[in-house]
Design a protein around this motif. Structure first.
Motif, PDB file in Angstrom:
ATOM      1  N   PRO A 126       0.838  -0.889   0.115  1.00 18.17           N
ATOM      2  CA  PRO A 126      -0.032  -0.141  -0.128  1.00 18.17           C
ATOM      3  C   PRO A 126       0.900   0.696   0.031  1.00 18.17           C
ATOM      4  O   PRO A 126       1.592   1.583   0.564  1.00 18.17           O
ATOM      5  CB  PRO A 126      -0.650   0.209   1.444  1.00 18.17           C
ATOM      6  CG  PRO A 126      -1.120  -1.507   1.495  1.00 18.17           C
ATOM      7  CD  PRO A 126       0.674  -1.897   1.206  1.00 18.17           C
ATOM      8  N   GLY A 127       0.500   2.098  -1.043  1.00 23.66           N
ATOM      9  CA  GLY A 127       1.131   3.345  -0.501  1.00 23.66           C
ATOM     10  C   GLY A 127       1.618   4.105  -2.290  1.00 23.66           C
ATOM     11  O   GLY A 127       3.106   4.836  -2.157  1.00 23.66           O
ATOM     12  N   SER A 128       2.096   2.843  -3.344  1.00 22.24           N
ATOM     13  CA  SER A 128       2.536   3.011  -4.443  1.00 22.24           C
ATOM     14  C   SER A 128       1.439   2.822  -5.056  1.00 22.24           C
ATOM     15  O   SER A 128       1.448   1.675  -4.943  1.00 22.24           O
ATOM     16  CB  SER A 128       4.029   2.389  -4.056  1.00 22.24           C
ATOM     17  OG  SER A 128       4.293   1.144  -4.219  1.00 22.24           O
ATOM     18  N   PHE A 129       1.500   2.810  -6.324  1.00 24.56           N
ATOM     19  CA  PHE A 129       0.693   2.417  -7.222  1.00 24.56           C
ATOM     20  C   PHE A 129       1.798   2.681  -8.439  1.00 24.56           C
ATOM     21  O   PHE A 129       2.159   3.691  -8.930  1.00 24.56           O
ATOM     22  CB  PHE A 129      -0.325   2.429  -7.655  1.00 24.56           C
ATOM     23  CG  PHE A 129      -1.220   1.937  -8.229  1.00 24.56           C
ATOM     24  CD1 PHE A 129      -0.985   3.442  -9.823  1.00 24.56           C
ATOM     25  CD2 PHE A 129      -2.169   0.912  -8.324  1.00 24.56           C
ATOM     26  CE1 PHE A 129      -1.783   2.728 -11.032  1.00 24.56           C
ATOM     27  CE2 PHE A 129      -2.525   0.519  -9.667  1.00 24.56           C
ATOM     28  CZ  PHE A 129      -2.274   1.170 -10.805  1.00 24.56           C
ATOM     29  N   PHE A 130       2.203   1.657  -9.752  1.00 23.03           N
ATOM     30  CA  PHE A 130       2.551   1.535 -10.728  1.00 23.03           C
ATOM     31  C   PHE A 130       1.229   1.880 -12.343  1.00 23.03           C
ATOM     32  O   PHE A 130       0.577   1.956 -12.063  1.00 23.03           O
ATOM     33  CB  PHE A 130       3.006  -0.040 -11.838  1.00 23.03           C
ATOM     34  CG  PHE A 130       3.883   0.356 -12.246  1.00 23.03           C
ATOM     35  CD1 PHE A 130       5.422   0.209 -12.050  1.00 23.03           C
ATOM     36  CD2 PHE A 130       4.096  -0.023 -13.612  1.00 23.03           C
ATOM     37  CE1 PHE A 130       6.871   0.116 -13.105  1.00 23.03           C
ATOM     38  CE2 PHE A 130       4.901   0.153 -15.205  1.00 23.03           C
ATOM     39  CZ  PHE A 130       6.362   0.306 -14.555  1.00 23.03           C
ATOM     40  N   ALA A 131       2.121   3.741 -12.372  1.00 18.96           N
ATOM     41  CA  ALA A 131       1.055   4.027 -13.480  1.00 18.96           C
ATOM     42  C   ALA A 131       1.207   3.955 -14.565  1.00 18.96           C
ATOM     43  O   ALA A 131       0.156   3.655 -15.688  1.00 18.96           O
ATOM     44  CB  ALA A 131       1.072   5.767 -12.649  1.00 18.96           C
ATOM     45  N   ASP A 132       2.580   4.501 -14.892  1.00 21.39           N
ATOM     46  CA  ASP A 132       2.429   4.515 -16.855  1.00 21.39           C
ATOM     47  C   ASP A 132       3.546   3.558 -17.155  1.00 21.39           C
ATOM     48  O   ASP A 132       5.104   3.840 -16.129  1.00 21.39           O
ATOM     49  CB  ASP A 132       1.861   5.320 -17.227  1.00 21.39           C
ATOM     50  CG  ASP A 132       1.751   5.461 -18.632  1.00 21.39           C
ATOM     51  OD1 ASP A 132       1.739   4.500 -19.208  1.00 21.39           O
ATOM     52  OD2 ASP A 132       1.990   6.163 -19.704  1.00 21.39           O
ATOM     53  N   VAL A 133       4.014   3.274 -18.238  1.00 21.10           N
ATOM     54  CA  VAL A 133       5.665   3.699 -18.493  1.00 21.10           C
ATOM     55  C   VAL A 133       5.860   4.558 -20.125  1.00 21.10           C
ATOM     56  O   VAL A 133       4.616   4.516 -20.951  1.00 21.10           O
ATOM     57  CB  VAL A 133       5.846   2.109 -19.644  1.00 21.10           C
ATOM     58  CG1 VAL A 133       6.940   2.053 -19.955  1.00 21.10           C
ATOM     59  CG2 VAL A 133       5.606   0.757 -18.374  1.00 21.10           C
TER      60      VAL A 133
END
Length: 170
Positions: A126-133
């Motif tokens: 929790p607390g991080s999220f891979f948004a885009d490349v």
């Protein structure tokens, strides 16, 4: 070829033990399934060719990856615990939510498989999220709970890759 046959035999044995049956039809089905799975994943299992290969055409072998997976998994588990603790503190109002945001982290030497694994393990705590490349810029965009020091977060991600992930999922 010997490695391939030994791997098929070992996987067939595991299949038979899991099934609790050593009847010829079950052994034949296990051998067929084992051969198909090994064929489909031969680049990963045997470390030959493909994007994960090094300059000599080979990547880390299966045994080396299996051994390196233990510390890799331990660090991912620790990151999950730390992330859970940090989010709990913010959620309960015990720590202020100072500066959430998106950090651009260089892709570096990661292969497409390495980027996919990175996306999964970044989203686990929790607390991080891979948004885009962003392939044009050669970075990935990761949303983090605390983006006050993006350079420290980039160093942390590079250190994790160098010490743990590159030995399992380059």
């Amino acid at each position: 070829m010997t490695r391939y046959l030994a791997a098929v035999a070992l996987l067939t044995l595991v299949y038979a033990l899991a099934l609790g049956s050593f009847s010829p039809p079950d052994l034949l089905a296990g051998a067929g399934l084992s051969a198909a799975l090994l064929f489909a994943s031969r680049r990963f299992v045997f470390g030959e060719g493909g994007a994960e290969a090094g300059p000599d055409g080979r990547g880390p072998g299966l045994l080396r990856r299996a051994v390196a997976f233990v510390p890799f998994a331990a660090v991912v588990f620790r990151n999950i615990l730390v992330g859970t603790w940090k989010v709990a503190l913010v959620t309960l109002g015990l720590r202020p939510l100072v500066r959430p945001g998106i950090v651009a982290v260089p892709i570096g030497e990661r292969t497409p498989t390495g980027i996919a694994v990175w996306a999964v393990i970044t989203g686990l705590p929790p607390g991080s999220f891979f948004a885009d490349v962003d392939g044009e810029r050669g970075v990935v965009l990761i949303h983090v709970l605390d983006a006050r020091d993006p350079d420290a977060y980039r160093r942390e991600q590079e250190e994790f890759y160098r010490r743990y992930q590159s030995k399992v999922f380059p």
